[in-house]
Scaffold this active site. Structure first.
Site, PDB file in Angstrom:
ATOM      1  N   GLY A   1      -3.186   2.830   1.595  1.00 22.93           N
ATOM      2  CA  GLY A   1      -2.797   4.521   1.730  1.00 22.93           C
ATOM      3  C   GLY A   1      -3.537   5.316   0.739  1.00 22.93           C
TER       4      GLY A   1
ATOM      5  N   SER B   1      -2.853   2.568   8.616  1.00 22.52           N
ATOM      6  CA  SER B   1      -3.224   1.368   7.785  1.00 22.52           C
ATOM      7  C   SER B   1      -4.316   0.352   8.251  1.00 22.52           C
ATOM      8  CB  SER B   1      -2.237   0.534   7.186  1.00 22.52           C
ATOM      9  OG  SER B   1      -2.479  -0.303   6.362  1.00 22.52           O
TER      10      SER B   1
ATOM     11  N   GLU C   1      -3.111  -6.209  -3.510  1.00 21.41           N
ATOM     12  CA  GLU C   1      -1.419  -6.037  -2.820  1.00 21.41           C
ATOM     13  C   GLU C   1      -0.393  -6.920  -3.644  1.00 21.41           C
ATOM     14  OE1 GLU C   1      -1.505  -6.806   1.111  1.00 21.41           O
ATOM     15  OE2 GLU C   1      -2.590  -4.867   1.589  1.00 21.41           O
TER      16      GLU C   1
HETATM   17  N1  LIG Z   1      -9.314  12.999   1.238  1.00 21.09           N
HETATM   18  C1  LIG Z   1      -8.282  13.064   1.901  1.00 21.09           C
HETATM   19  N2  LIG Z   1      -7.996  14.148   2.071  1.00 21.09           N
HETATM   20  C2  LIG Z   1      -6.533  14.290   2.890  1.00 21.09           C
HETATM   21  N3  LIG Z   1      -5.926  13.232   3.323  1.00 21.09           N
HETATM   22  C3  LIG Z   1      -6.348  12.227   2.875  1.00 21.09           C
HETATM   23  C4  LIG Z   1      -7.404  12.105   2.144  1.00 21.09           C
HETATM   24  N4  LIG Z   1      -7.624  10.549   1.853  1.00 21.09           N
HETATM   25  C5  LIG Z   1      -6.481  10.225   2.387  1.00 21.09           C
HETATM   26  N5  LIG Z   1      -5.649  10.996   3.073  1.00 21.09           N
HETATM   27  C6  LIG Z   1      -4.487  10.808   3.727  1.00 21.09           C
HETATM   28  O1  LIG Z   1      -3.934   9.486   3.390  1.00 21.09           O
HETATM   29  C7  LIG Z   1      -3.723   8.868   4.528  1.00 21.09           C
HETATM   30  C8  LIG Z   1      -4.054   7.247   4.074  1.00 21.09           C
HETATM   31  O2  LIG Z   1      -5.618   7.264   3.666  1.00 21.09           O
HETATM   32  P1  LIG Z   1      -6.239   5.871   4.307  1.00 21.09           P
HETATM   33  O3  LIG Z   1      -6.025   5.316   5.714  1.00 21.09           O
HETATM   34  O4  LIG Z   1      -7.799   6.144   4.020  1.00 21.09           O
HETATM   35  O5  LIG Z   1      -5.964   4.850   3.382  1.00 21.09           O
HETATM   36  P2  LIG Z   1      -6.647   3.357   3.406  1.00 21.09           P
HETATM   37  O6  LIG Z   1      -6.813   3.320   1.674  1.00 21.09           O
HETATM   38  O7  LIG Z   1      -7.594   3.204   3.838  1.00 21.09           O
HETATM   39  O8  LIG Z   1      -5.470   2.635   3.288  1.00 21.09           O
HETATM   40  P3  LIG Z   1      -5.224   1.146   3.893  1.00 21.09           P
HETATM   41  O9  LIG Z   1      -5.592   0.056   2.980  1.00 21.09           O
HETATM   42  O10 LIG Z   1      -3.655   0.986   4.463  1.00 21.09           O
HETATM   43  O11 LIG Z   1      -6.149   1.166   5.036  1.00 21.09           O
HETATM   44  C9  LIG Z   1      -4.597   9.273   5.612  1.00 21.09           C
HETATM   45  O12 LIG Z   1      -4.318   8.872   6.816  1.00 21.09           O
HETATM   46  C10 LIG Z   1      -4.617  10.574   5.328  1.00 21.09           C
HETATM   47  O13 LIG Z   1      -3.395  11.312   5.848  1.00 21.09           O
HETATM   48 MG   LIG Z   2      -7.663   1.984   5.381  1.00 21.80          MG
END
Ligand SMILES: Nc1ncnc2c1ncn2[C@@H]1O[C@H](COP(=O)(O)OP(=O)(O)OP(=O)(O)O)[C@@H](O)[C@H]1O
Ligand SMILES: [Mg+2]
Length: 1012
Positions: A105, A159, A387
């Site tokens: 996240g 995720s 984690e």
């Molecule tokens: N640069 C951004 N601008 C706007 N919203 C964002 C941005 N980065 C992340 N988010 C919000 O945060 C949420 C989670 O981001 P993301 O899925 O990239 O996380 P992650 O680090 O890939 O998590 P995971 O490890 O669970 O995959 C996205 O769905 C979005 O709603």
């Molecule tokens: Mg991700």
């Protein structure tokens, strides 16, 4: 260029902190987050805080701002790092990678997508179709991978449940030509079970909510996730599933999945859903299936025989030692376990197959390094961060091991490389204390002694080896390890359970793992019967996913590698891949647990900053030198900022010139001089130089423009001069050629009969027109001179008179007698006779006397018999004598007595007609004009004497009296004055007329001429 940030937004680079303390770091991070500045640099590393709201910072204009710019030229941004990686790849043909890390996240996947979008936007300016298609597939692959690999968890609605590393290949032009995706450790346990509030993978909900009625019917599915055991848990939550389904279908088609393949994908998904709903019960003796229909649907969807499917679910075939094969029925628990393992494996293989299929589309084809140049790569790693949950299991163990490996890589690359370079360049390295986590990596992966080895050993051991036995074994072997502990080793620590928990002191913090399920997850058993069932499917796509089902039951199979070993191997391979690339880092931080755009949870953030090692990162950066550049490049870029180096320096080496720049700016304390490079400690220094450079560039541009314009003008001028020289030579030649031609044509004129009158003049060049006229004139004069020269002086008077007559009559009178000899004094001519022959002598005598009288003082200009009007307007024959002094009217019948004499001075003009008559009017100042008709005598009846009279008079007037005498040539009547009265004189021809004579007319007189 985007505007650089003001200080109200905090420090854009943590390197600029006044002191490197956690407090200051957190203050700056929080301030920037609150001001909407989610990105901050640590040198070339970008720290990103998830904004949890849409920010307008990824558009086209922003992309343009970052394109081709240096890191420090713009505010921190993902695009800055993406551009740096791209530039390094393109300019220096270096393979680069962007490692995106952070916890679930934190925004890793979003960041990776923005980076890919940026790279797609700045490449292929020529819009070449094949490159566009590769870019399209690369971008679209995200959508498909997210559908099948992402799920809603309690930490993130989208995720990623797998690790992803994507290589993008570029040609020598810097355009993407293909790519390759590696996936790591898909969390397949999610297929059969999810925690409260979480969902299965998106793909299940998408097909159930977004699939068409026909599709669902063909898959025997109902449009309700709550109907299926595997999806009922998260059935209430929706992530725009219906819309996403359409997007995924479209993406699958764009990527190039065939209809058959897409159909197989959905059949597998529905098979899994149906499997989940299969129930087993016991009829007392055997385990039986509840719901035969479901089995039928499964066998139809997997294109297998229903009986085989049923058997695979209820029995397992075992080969006995003697090569015999027996069928062993499952108990209820075994059947359910087998079913779930089958469902998980189906999904895992489906996912792996999808990734492989995408790879087959985007892999670089027909690549020939000799032809296409070096094939460079940018890798993007979006992998799970560290984690720590309340209950940490095998998956967390693997994920945290992966992060230990990546941290090792970070240490290797950032710290060691840095150190190496300083050594190479002869710069004193200030040692930085940093924790080397190799010891923890060893704890996990060391052969024989490491946790993975102990797990594998336990899995291999025949008989009932439980998780607890395995834990004991770990305690025994790792009891002395400083980073390993358990309740048994540390009985006083009540945070761990006896015989269940063990703890690893990770670089990022302590994590307590529960050993329960470790062995099973590591062994990951799947009955061979399922593999064979799938391999024997008539669905080619499905069959392709199960090549290991080919082996017969009796074949002695080597035990497959365990999950932990497979994962370890893939991570080692990944680290090897990354290690040979130039790394760029994006460190993602999750500001709070509640997905709020406003909340900055200090505790949580601080924890992440700590385990991501960001403070250490800042220290290394500050201790060392933030930037370095080879002397030549530094000089090239900043030489305009120093008078000694612009435009070229006169020093012996580039290093000296760079020193001059540094000294002039007073940056001596902020730099170090390496053997080949200048090392700059703070970005501010470079930034100041950049600003100065930016201010000078417009002036330089003007200067260059000036010089270039000057060069152009000089070139033009030289050309024009050359043109004029050529023209001058040509003109000169033309002039000379004209002279030569004139010379040639006129060379012999002196000997020609006509003195060259008939010689045609060559056409002169324009420049010689005047000269031509003058030479023609000269020639004519010379020619005339030649003619005149031969005329005897006695004839000169006549010639002059003729010339005068010619110009006075100017061609208006038809005949003016020029072709004959002019006698002028006709009264004195012996041939003069009007039938008075007897008087001829008398006349001569008279004439002689008169001559004595008259010629004594004057000269006769003209004399002739005339018919004229007398005082009473009667016409009479008289004689006209014109001398240079007077005009006389003589009476021939009275011995030429002078009847009238008027001074020649009173004559003011002459009028004649244009015809052949011989009428002449001499106008006088007293308006008493003399109108005469000249008689020609019997011998010369057609002789014209008018020209002779006019010529003699005008010649005399111009030459002697020096006053021109106007001569009027009238075509019809002409006007005279008689005794002051105006009269009009006309000419008529009358048949009856015998001799010319005047007759009175209404307006004056008419000269009647006999018809000829
Ligand atoms: N640069 C951004 N601008 C706007 N919203 C964002 C941005 N980065 C992340 N988010 C919000 O945060 C949420 C989670 O981001 P993301 O899925 O990239 O996380 P992650 O680090 O890939 O998590 P995971 O490890 O669970 O995959 C996205 O769905 C979005 O709603
Ligand atoms: Mg991700």
């Amino acid at each position: 260029m985007a505007e650089l940030e003001g200080l109200e937004f905090g420090k854009s680079d943590f390197v600029l902190l006044d002191e490197v303390t956690m407090e200051q770091f957190m203050d700056n991070l929080k301030l920037r987050f609150e001001k909407g500045r989610i990105y901050t640099f640590i040198g070339e590393v970008v720290v990103s805080v998830n904004p949890y709201k849409h920010l307008d910072i990824y558009g086209k204009e922003v992309i343009e701002d970052y394109r081709g710019r240096e890191l420090y030229e713009n505010p921190p941004h993902l695009f800055a790092v993406a551009d740096a990686a791209y530039k390094a790849m393109k300019r220096r043909a270096k393979d680069t990678c962007i490692v995106i890390s952070g916890e679930s996240g934190a925004g890793k996947t979003e960041a990776s997508k923005y980076i890919m979008q940026y790279i797609a936007a700045i490449t292929n300016p020529n819009q070449r179709a094949e490159v566009e298609s590769v870019k399209n597939v690369l971008l679209k692959s995200n959508c498909v991978l997210e559908a099948f690999g992402n799920a809603k968890t309690n930490r993130n609605d989208n995720s990623s449940r797998f690790g992803k590393y994507m290589d993008i290949n570029f040609n020598f032009n810097g355009d993407p030509t293909g790519g390759h995706i590696n996936n790591y450790l898909l969390e397949k346990s999610r297929v059969v079970q999810q925690q409260d509030g979480e969902r299965n993978f998106h793909s299940f909900y998408q097909v159930l909510r977004g699939g068409s009625d026909e599709l669902l019917k063909s898959l025997y599915l109902q449009r309700d996730p709550a109907e299926y055991a595997y999806t009922s848990q998260g059935a209430s939550a929706s992530n725009n599933d219906s819309l996403c389904h359409k997007a995924v279908m479209a993406a699958l088609k764009v990527i190039g999945f065939t209809t058959e393949e897409i159909s197989s994908i959905y059949k597998i998904l529905s098979t899994i859903l149906h499997l989940g709903n299969l129930q087993f019960t016991s009829d007392g003796e055997h385990v039986v299936l509840v719901g035969e229909d479901t089995v039928k649907h499964i066998s139809e969807l997997t294109s297998t025989e229903p009986e085989n499917t049923r058997k695979a679910l209820l029995y397992r075939t075992v080969a006995t030692g003697g090569g015999e094969v027996i069928e062993k029925g499952h108990n209820e628990q075994e059947a359910s376990y087998g079913r779930d393992a089958f469902a998980k494996a189906l999904y895992e293989r489906l996912f792996a197959w999808i990734v492989g299929r995408i790879n087959s589309v985007i892999e670089v084809k027909d690549y020939n390094p000799a032809l296409h140049g070096k094939n460079t790569v940018i890798g993007v790693l979006d992998i799970y961060g560290f984690e720590i949950f309340d209950n940490n299991s095998f998956e967390q163990f693997c994920i945290n091991y992966c992060n230990e490996k990546l941290q090792q890589l970070f240490i290797e690359l950032i710290l060691r490389q840095e150190q190496d370079e300083y050594q190479r360049e002869g710069i004193t390295w200030q040692h930085i204390e940093y924790f080397n986590n190799q010891i923890i990596v060893d704890l996990v992966e060391q052969p024989h002694k490491g946790i993975i080895s102990i797990l594998d050993e336990a899995c291999l051991t025949a008989g009932k080896v439980t998780d607890t036995v395995c834990l004991d074994s770990m305690n025994k072997k790792l009891g002395q390890h400083p980073h390993y502990t358990s309740r048994k080793l540390c009985p006083g620590d009540k945070t761990m359970e006896f015989n269940r928990d063990f703890r690893i002191r990770h670089y990022a913090g302590d994590v307590t793992y529960s050993v329960e399920g470790f062995l099973d997850k590591n062994k990951d058993p799947l009955f061979q019967d399922f593999k064979r069932l799938m391999y024997n499917s008539s669905d080619h796509v499905l069959k392709e996913m199960w090549p290991d089902g080919k082996m017969s039951i009796t074949e002695v199979t080597k035990r497959p590698l365990t999950a932990a070993t497979l994962f370890k191997n893939s991570i080692i391979a990944l680290v090897d891949k990354l290690a040979c690339k130039e790394p760029y880092y994006v460190r993602c931080i999750k500001p709070n647990e509640v997905k709020s755009p406003l909340l900055f949870d200090d505790g949580r953030c601080q924890h992440q900053v700590a385990y991501l090692g960001l403070l250490e990162n800042v220290r290394v950066r500050r201790a060392g030198f933030a930037y370095r550049q080879p002397y030549a490049r530094f000089l090239q870029r900043y030489k305009m900022t120093c008078e000694y180096t612009w435009p070229n320096h006169l020093m012996s080496t580039d290093q000296e010139a760079v020193e001059a720049i540094v000294n002039q700016h007073g940056f001596e304390d902020d730099v170090a001089y390496g053997h080949t490079k200048l090392f700059v400690r703070t970005p501010r220094t470079l930034f100041t130089l950049e600003q100065e450079r930016a201010a000078l560039i417009p002036i330089l541009v003007l200067f260059l423009q000036k010089v270039w314009r000057g060069a152009l003008a000089r070139m033009r001028c030289r050309k024009i001069r050359a043109i004029y020289t050529i023209m001058a030579h040509y003109k000169c030649y033309k002039v000379k050629a004209h002279f030569w031609e004139v010379e040639r044509r006129f060379a012999n004129v002196r000997n020609m009969a006509d003195y060259g009158k008939s010689v045609e003049w060559p056409t002169p060049p324009a420049a010689l027109m005047q000269f031509h006229r003058i030479t023609q004139h000269l020639h004519r004069r010379w020619w005339a001179r030649q003619l005149i020269k031969n005329i005897p002086p006695s004839d000169m008077a006549e010639v002059r008179a003729k010339v005068a007559a010619l110009s006075a009559l100017s061609g208006e009178r038809v005949d003016w007698g020029y072709s004959r000899a002019w006698e002028r004094d006709y009264l004195a001519n012996v041939s003069f006779s009007l039938g008075y022959s007897f008087r001829t002598l008398t006349l001569h005598i008279f004439t002689l006397i008169r001559h004595i009288k008259v010629y004594q003082y004057s000269q006769v200009l003209f004399s002739c018999s005339v018919r004229m009007l007398n005082w009473f307007n009667n016409t009479k024959d008289r004689a006209l004598l014109i001398t240079d002094k007077h005009i006389y009217r003589l009476e021939p019948k009275k011995h030429f007595k002078v009847q009238k004499r008027i001074s020649l001075d009173t004559v003011v003009g002459v009028s004649v007609t244009s015809g052949s008559d011989q009428m002449v009017a001499l106008h006088t100042a007293s308006q008493d004009d003399i109108l005469v008709h000249l008689q020609r005598g019997q011998l010369n009846p057609n002789q014209d004497r008018v020209g002779e009279l006019v010529g003699s008079l005008t010649d005399h007037f111009t030459r002697v009296k020096n006053t021109p005498l106007p001569v009027k040539v009238c075509s019809t009547a002409f006007q005279v004055h008689m005794s002051g009265k105006p009269k009009s004189i006309t000419v008529e021809t009358k048949p009856s007329q015998t001799a010319a004579d005047f007759k009175k007319s209404r307006t004056g007189f008419t000269l009647l001429l006999p018809h000829q």
